[in-house]
Scaffold this active site. Structure first.
Site: not given
Length: 255
Positions: A146, A159
């Site tokens: 990501s 995350y």
């Protein structure tokens, strides 16, 4: 000759977390490039429906339901795929979750859950599939990282930690396994319209911030990740290893 570098005909690809969203889009892209596909997730009915829909477009699609956070289930599931369908040539480690909360209030059990889903799964599936690839002297592993491997945002620190781990695990996999003929890389998506991001998509204030923050001026569409996946799964990337290809509309390029 140039286009043949991207041809995946005859290759078998396992895509984890592929009954919807980014995983399903990546599976569809690889299928359109000629690969046979094994969809994976925990929900048998949802997987079967996704596989049937893709078969309706004429693709060779199987599915295997197992929990990628359970090492025994992973090992059994991979063994079944390789015994009943064939050797896995391409692995896309896509399965993952998001759990938002202020860091000071983040429950320890939720921290453990997101680490299992986003990091343990990449190690468990990657290691299990790589053993067969190493024996055959070839293989492509694509981990889904990501842009938040590099940039945090309020309420998603865990995350961010998981995607930083995926980034470095990708480099570690390359360091250990490139000598055996494997290429291990990652895709770093920016903000895409997916079920995982639905709350943000529906938030007018966030939409306004995102479109101004992103040089492209919009959310990504999941099909825009397919080209990166095809490249990293194909012979076109045979000397690309340990890298992260960001597909983010330019977010990381600008302050």
């Amino acid at each position: 000759m140039t286009l043949s570098l991207f041809d995946l005909s005859g290759r078998l690809a396992l895509v984890t977390g592929s009954s919807q969203g980014i995983g399903q889009a990546l599976a569809l892209g690889l299928a359109r490039a000629g690969a046979r596909i094994v969809l994976n997730g925990r929900d048998e009915a949802k997987l079967a429906a996704a596989a049937e829909a893709m078969r309706g477009e004429g693709f060779d699609i199987a599915h295997a339901a197992f929990d990628v956070t359970d090492l025994a289930a992973v090992q059994a599931g991979i063994a079944r795929i390789e015994a009943e369908i064939g050797a896995i040539d391409i692995l896309v480690n896509n399965a993952g979750i998001q759990r938002r909360a202020p860091l000071e209030d983040y429950p320890a059990e939720t921290w453990a859950e997101i680490m299992r889903a986003n990091v343990d799964s990449v190690f468990f599936v990657g290691q299990t599939v790589a053993r067969g690839m190493i024996a055959r002297g070839r293989g492509k592993i694509i981990n889904i990282a990501s842009l938040q491997a590099h940039a945090a945002r309020y309420s998603i620190a865990p995350y961010t930690a998981t995607k930083g781990a995926v980034l470095n695990l990708t480099k570690g996999m390359c360091t250990d396994w490139a000598r055996h003929g494997l290429q291990i890389n990652a895709i770093g998506p920016g903000y895409f319209e997916t079920p995982l991001n639905q709350a943000l998509v529906e938030d007018p204030a966030f939409n306004d911030w995102l479109t101004k923050r992103t040089p492209a001026g919009r959310w990504g569409r999941v099909e825009e990740l397919q080209g990166a996946a095809i490249f990293l799964a194909s012979d076109a990337s045979n000397f690309v290893n340990g890298q992260i290809l960001y597909v983010d509309g330019g977010v990381l390029a600008t302050l």
